[in-house]
Design a protein around this motif. Sequence first.
Motif, short mmCIF file in Angstrom:
data_model
loop_
_atom_site.label_atom_id
_atom_site.label_comp_id
_atom_site.label_asym_id
_atom_site.label_seq_id
_atom_site.Cartn_x
_atom_site.Cartn_y
_atom_site.Cartn_z
N LEU A 156 -2.65 -1.12 -6.43
CA LEU A 156 -1.63 -1.05 -5.38
C LEU A 156 -1.94 -2.06 -4.30
N LYS A 157 -0.97 -2.31 -3.42
CA LYS A 157 -1.16 -3.25 -2.32
C LYS A 157 -0.46 -2.72 -1.08
N VAL A 158 -0.82 -3.28 0.06
CA VAL A 158 -0.14 -2.95 1.30
C VAL A 158 1.30 -3.45 1.19
N ARG A 159 2.25 -2.57 1.53
CA ARG A 159 3.67 -2.90 1.30
C ARG A 159 4.17 -4.04 2.20
N ARG A 160 3.82 -3.98 3.47
CA ARG A 160 4.23 -5.03 4.41
C ARG A 160 3.00 -5.67 5.02
N SER A 161 3.16 -6.83 5.62
CA SER A 161 2.01 -7.50 6.21
C SER A 161 1.42 -6.65 7.32
N VAL A 162 0.14 -6.86 7.59
CA VAL A 162 -0.52 -6.15 8.68
C VAL A 162 0.20 -6.42 9.99
N TYR A 181 -4.41 4.31 11.97
CA TYR A 181 -5.37 4.85 11.01
C TYR A 181 -4.70 5.94 10.17
N GLN A 182 -3.91 6.79 10.82
CA GLN A 182 -3.20 7.85 10.10
C GLN A 182 -2.05 7.29 9.26
N ASN A 183 -1.35 6.30 9.82
CA ASN A 183 -0.18 5.74 9.12
C ASN A 183 -0.53 5.18 7.75
N PHE A 184 -1.73 4.60 7.64
CA PHE A 184 -2.09 3.98 6.37
C PHE A 184 -2.48 5.00 5.31
N GLU A 227 4.57 5.30 2.15
CA GLU A 227 5.50 4.19 2.43
C GLU A 227 4.79 2.90 2.84
N ASN A 228 3.50 2.99 3.18
CA ASN A 228 2.75 1.79 3.55
C ASN A 228 2.07 1.13 2.36
N TRP A 229 2.22 1.72 1.17
CA TRP A 229 1.57 1.18 -0.02
C TRP A 229 2.59 0.99 -1.14
N GLU A 230 2.36 -0.03 -1.92
CA GLU A 230 3.22 -0.32 -3.07
C GLU A 230 2.38 -0.35 -4.34
N VAL A 231 2.68 0.55 -5.26
CA VAL A 231 1.98 0.58 -6.54
C VAL A 231 2.55 -0.53 -7.42
N ARG A 276 -12.81 6.81 3.39
CA ARG A 276 -12.62 8.12 2.78
C ARG A 276 -11.14 8.52 2.68
N ARG A 277 -10.23 7.68 3.19
CA ARG A 277 -8.81 7.97 3.04
C ARG A 277 -8.30 7.73 1.62
N LEU A 278 -9.10 7.09 0.79
CA LEU A 278 -8.61 6.63 -0.51
C LEU A 278 -8.08 7.77 -1.37
N GLU A 279 -8.76 8.90 -1.38
CA GLU A 279 -8.29 10.01 -2.21
C GLU A 279 -6.88 10.43 -1.82
N GLY A 280 -6.62 10.55 -0.51
CA GLY A 280 -5.29 10.94 -0.05
C GLY A 280 -4.24 9.90 -0.38
N ILE A 281 -4.62 8.61 -0.28
CA ILE A 281 -3.69 7.54 -0.59
C ILE A 281 -3.32 7.57 -2.08
N LEU A 282 -4.32 7.71 -2.92
CA LEU A 282 -4.04 7.78 -4.36
C LEU A 282 -3.17 9.00 -4.69
N GLN A 283 -3.39 10.08 -3.96
CA GLN A 283 -2.60 11.29 -4.22
C GLN A 283 -1.13 11.08 -3.86
N VAL A 284 -0.86 10.54 -2.66
CA VAL A 284 0.54 10.36 -2.26
C VAL A 284 1.22 9.26 -3.07
N CYS A 285 0.43 8.38 -3.67
CA CYS A 285 1.01 7.32 -4.52
C CYS A 285 1.13 7.76 -5.97
#
Length: 241
Positions: A17-23, A100-103, A107-111, A137-146
């Motif tokens: 996956l990647k960040v959906r929009r530029s930083v 920090y929470q938004n990421f 919607e901030n990530w594109e698989v 440590r946010r990675l688990e939550g990001i993978l879950q929502v994606c």
Amino acid sequence: MRGPLQWVLWDVKDTLLKVRRSVGEQYCKEAERVGLSLSPAEVDAAFRLAYRNCSAQYPNYGLAQGLDGRLWWMRVVQDTFSRCRVHDPTLLNTMAQNLYQNFCNAENWEVFPDSKKALEGCSSLGLKMGVVSNFDRRLEGILQVCGLLTHFNFLVTSEEAGVAKPNPAIFEQALQKCGVPATNVAHIGDHYVYDYLTSRAMGIQGYLVDRQNKHLHSDIHPKHRLSSLDELLVQLPPLMH
């Protein structure tokens, strides 16, 4: 001698996956919420400097200096906006906490379009899978929502491991979780040094995801370079025998 493949380890960011929009765009959107109007290009440039400086001064989220992923990222965000002439401590703290929470949000990530098919294909071959990522440590939550978390038997992040790629110790932790020799494990990632060279130096069957075809002339065996994860499923089955 190479053994039968049993496990596939995955890098995540810019591999699955990647960040959906530029930083710059994402940070400016947060700045607008507190009444600030900034240039995405300027914020992007400021972020690159802030990230580089923080990485050099506080490697791997500053764990050795008493920081963690959250505090480290808040420093990066605050430094980024400070370079864009934002100096109000309350605003800086608010934006840093919110970003920090938004990421963590989907919607901030594109698989990548080929990711789920590759993961499902590995599962269909009977392969077990894990993650080895220079991530917090946010990675688990990001993978879950994606929608990707269920594919993995374990995650090893550099924040939780206390060590980051290209240090082989992070791969050693993953191999311990696999419980098989390195020759029975493959690793897929997008970074030539961190993912490809480091894994192969340990005897892991490393593959480089090269979506922009940047490494056509480097010392990578053609069968080890993937311009798409669709190619992985063509390469893996022969390794089963």
